[in-house]
Design a protein around this motif. Structure first.
Motif, short mmCIF file in Angstrom:
data_model
loop_
_atom_site.label_atom_id
_atom_site.label_comp_id
_atom_site.label_asym_id
_atom_site.label_seq_id
_atom_site.Cartn_x
_atom_site.Cartn_y
_atom_site.Cartn_z
N ILE A 6 0.87 -1.18 0.00
CA ILE A 6 0.00 0.00 0.00
C ILE A 6 0.91 1.23 0.00
CG2 ILE A 6 -1.84 1.21 1.25
CD1 ILE A 6 -2.75 -1.56 0.58
N PRO A 7 0.68 2.17 -0.91
CA PRO A 7 1.53 3.38 -0.91
C PRO A 7 1.44 4.12 0.42
CG PRO A 7 0.16 3.29 -2.89
CD PRO A 7 -0.33 2.20 -1.97
N LEU A 8 2.54 4.73 0.84
CA LEU A 8 2.58 5.39 2.14
C LEU A 8 1.65 6.59 2.24
CD1 LEU A 8 6.40 5.49 2.93
CD2 LEU A 8 4.68 3.92 3.77
N ASP A 9 1.36 7.22 1.10
CA ASP A 9 0.58 8.46 1.17
C ASP A 9 -0.93 8.22 1.08
OD1 ASP A 9 0.67 7.62 -1.40
OD2 ASP A 9 1.43 9.49 -2.26
N VAL A 10 -1.36 6.97 1.17
CA VAL A 10 -2.79 6.68 1.13
C VAL A 10 -3.45 7.15 2.41
CG1 VAL A 10 -4.39 4.74 1.37
CG2 VAL A 10 -2.81 4.81 -0.53
N ARG A 11 -4.51 7.92 2.29
CA ARG A 11 -5.18 8.44 3.49
C ARG A 11 -6.38 7.57 3.87
NH1 ARG A 11 -1.67 10.90 5.49
NH2 ARG A 11 -0.76 12.80 4.65
N LYS A 12 -7.22 7.24 2.89
CA LYS A 12 -8.38 6.40 3.16
C LYS A 12 -8.08 4.99 2.65
CE LYS A 12 -11.10 9.13 0.87
NZ LYS A 12 -12.24 9.56 0.08
N SER A 13 -8.91 4.02 3.04
CA SER A 13 -8.73 2.67 2.52
C SER A 13 -8.90 2.69 1.01
CB SER A 13 -9.75 1.72 3.14
OG SER A 13 -9.39 1.50 4.47
N PRO A 14 -7.91 2.26 0.27
CA PRO A 14 -8.06 2.24 -1.19
C PRO A 14 -8.92 1.06 -1.63
CG PRO A 14 -5.94 1.35 -0.58
CD PRO A 14 -6.63 1.73 0.71
N ALA A 15 -9.47 1.13 -2.84
CA ALA A 15 -10.21 -0.01 -3.39
C ALA A 15 -9.19 -1.06 -3.83
CB ALA A 15 -11.04 0.45 -4.58
N ILE A 16 -9.24 -2.21 -3.20
CA ILE A 16 -8.31 -3.29 -3.56
C ILE A 16 -9.15 -4.44 -4.13
CG2 ILE A 16 -6.64 -4.96 -2.67
CD1 ILE A 16 -5.96 -2.85 -0.52
N TYR A 17 -8.84 -4.84 -5.34
CA TYR A 17 -9.61 -5.91 -5.96
C TYR A 17 -8.74 -6.72 -6.90
CZ TYR A 17 -9.76 -2.39 -9.66
OH TYR A 17 -9.39 -1.45 -10.59
N LEU A 18 -9.22 -7.91 -7.20
CA LEU A 18 -8.56 -8.77 -8.18
C LEU A 18 -9.26 -8.58 -9.52
CD1 LEU A 18 -8.56 -12.00 -6.05
CD2 LEU A 18 -6.50 -10.97 -6.97
N TRP A 19 -8.51 -8.64 -10.57
CA TRP A 19 -9.17 -8.60 -11.88
C TRP A 19 -8.51 -9.60 -12.82
CZ3 TRP A 19 -6.33 -7.16 -16.20
CH2 TRP A 19 -5.12 -6.50 -15.94
N ALA A 20 -9.30 -10.04 -13.76
CA ALA A 20 -8.79 -10.96 -14.79
C ALA A 20 -9.39 -10.56 -16.12
CB ALA A 20 -9.17 -12.40 -14.44
N GLU A 21 -8.59 -10.70 -17.16
CA GLU A 21 -9.08 -10.33 -18.48
C GLU A 21 -8.63 -11.39 -19.47
OE1 GLU A 21 -9.15 -5.94 -19.60
OE2 GLU A 21 -7.79 -6.74 -21.10
N ASP A 22 -9.53 -11.83 -20.33
CA ASP A 22 -9.12 -12.82 -21.33
C ASP A 22 -8.71 -12.10 -22.61
OD1 ASP A 22 -11.39 -12.15 -22.72
OD2 ASP A 22 -12.50 -13.99 -22.21
N ARG A 23 -8.31 -12.86 -23.60
CA ARG A 23 -7.76 -12.25 -24.82
C ARG A 23 -8.81 -11.48 -25.60
NH1 ARG A 23 -3.74 -17.02 -26.90
NH2 ARG A 23 -2.40 -16.97 -25.06
N ALA A 24 -10.06 -11.82 -25.38
CA ALA A 24 -11.14 -11.11 -26.07
C ALA A 24 -11.48 -9.80 -25.37
CB ALA A 24 -12.38 -12.00 -26.15
N GLY A 25 -10.84 -9.56 -24.21
CA GLY A 25 -11.09 -8.32 -23.49
C GLY A 25 -12.22 -8.42 -22.47
N ASN A 26 -12.74 -9.62 -22.26
CA ASN A 26 -13.76 -9.79 -21.21
C ASN A 26 -13.08 -9.67 -19.87
OD1 ASN A 26 -15.96 -10.54 -23.00
ND2 ASN A 26 -14.76 -12.40 -23.35
N ARG A 27 -13.63 -8.79 -19.04
CA ARG A 27 -12.96 -8.50 -17.80
C ARG A 27 -13.87 -8.81 -16.62
NH1 ARG A 27 -8.90 -4.31 -15.92
NH2 ARG A 27 -9.63 -3.69 -13.87
N SER A 28 -13.26 -9.33 -15.57
CA SER A 28 -14.03 -9.65 -14.37
C SER A 28 -13.27 -9.15 -13.15
CB SER A 28 -14.22 -11.17 -14.32
OG SER A 28 -14.98 -11.50 -13.20
N GLU A 29 -14.01 -8.65 -12.18
CA GLU A 29 -13.38 -8.14 -10.97
C GLU A 29 -14.01 -8.78 -9.74
OE1 GLU A 29 -12.45 -3.60 -12.53
OE2 GLU A 29 -13.68 -3.87 -10.73
N ALA A 30 -13.21 -8.95 -8.70
CA ALA A 30 -13.74 -9.48 -7.45
C ALA A 30 -13.02 -8.83 -6.27
CB ALA A 30 -13.56 -10.99 -7.40
N THR A 31 -13.73 -8.55 -5.22
CA THR A 31 -13.09 -8.00 -4.03
C THR A 31 -12.82 -9.15 -3.05
OG1 THR A 31 -15.26 -7.58 -3.11
CG2 THR A 31 -14.15 -5.73 -4.18
#
Ligand SMILES: [Zn+2]
Length: 257
Positions: A6-31
């Motif tokens: 986590i960068p030192l200058d972060v003041r609030k909780s940042p949005a942290i999530y996992l993402w995956a993208e296939d070759r067709a550009g379909n993207r999925s995110e999960a927290t």
């Protein structure tokens, strides 16, 4: 699996999530569950003296060739612009990591060395009583005798060995999986690019190259090019709780606790 800092200058909780993208550009995110603890950092005052400026500026003469005369102006050019260029160079090294885990156990701390400055110290620079600059210290300063042996803090491979602006002679070791350690202000370097080193092997000697007022080791730990707190990686309990226990769960395929 991956590590992230986590960068030192972060003041609030940042949005942290996992993402995956296939070759067709379909993207999925999960927290996922993530808890951030508050951390206070220290403040430090640094007095910039004419003697210090006379001592360090000659070492930067080629970098400063187009900078106007005036020792304070030239110091600020180094402390701001060159510092930022060096931060980018450290960050760029993240792409040199290998996927394999080269590291083992806790990271070594240089022996018999006093802790002079910590990660996250907010430094205010004064010249003749006037505030001239503010910077954040991105590593830990360890001082021992001049020209002390500097051991590799963990098993790894040399991904940088040479001069790095304000950090002077510097070695960066990749420990695999995005983890790296940095060793700066060295007086000499005993390893070569791509060389594999074992934990405890001497990679150089402490010194005061770059922007340093005295002989010490500036030590850093990077997670994917972001400087994090070395104190944690020196701590066997912290490694056990935060890293090894989780790796064991992954291996065992068991559910998280
Ligand atoms: Zn330092």
């Amino acid at each position: 699996m991956c590590y992230f800092g986590i960068p030192l200058d972060v003041r609030k909780s940042p949005a942290i999530y996992l993402w995956a993208e296939d070759r067709a550009g379909n993207r999925s995110e999960a927290t996922f569950y993530c808890r951030m603890r508050k951390k206070r950092f220290r403040k430090a005052k640094i007095r910039v003296t004419d003697r210090f400026l006379k001592q360090i500026l000659p070492g930067f003469s080629s970098y400063l060739k187009d900078t106007p005369q005036g020792n304070v102006v030239r110091f600020l050019k180094i402390n701001q612009d060159l510092r930022q260029e060096n931060a980018q160079a450290f960050h760029d090294l993240r792409t040199k990591t290998v996927q394999d885990r080269l590291w083992e156990g806790t990271w070594l701390r240089m022996k018999n060395a006093a802790n002079m400055a910590r990660l996250g110290d907010r430094r205010t620079y004064y010249y003749k009583g006037k505030k001239i600059d503010e910077q954040v210290h991105m590593g830990v300063d360890l001082a021992s005798l001049a020209n002390s042996d500097v051991p590799a803090s963990n098993n790894g491979r040399v991904i940088f060995a040479g001069s790095m602006g304000i950090y002077g002679l510097t070695v960066v070791l990749d420990h695999g999986q995005g983890l790296a350690s940095t060793y700066s202000h060295l007086s000499s370097i005993a390893v070569q690019m791509d060389q594999e080193v074992a934990k405890g092997e001497i990679i150089g000697l402490t010194g005061q190259t770059g922007l340093a007022g005295g002989d010490h080791l500036h030590f850093g730990i990077m997670v994917s090019g972001l400087f994090v707190n070395p104190i944690e990686w020196w701590d066997g309990h912290w490694i056990q709780d935060n890293v090894l226990r989780k790796l064991a769960l992954l291996k065992g395929g068991k559910k998280g606790e």
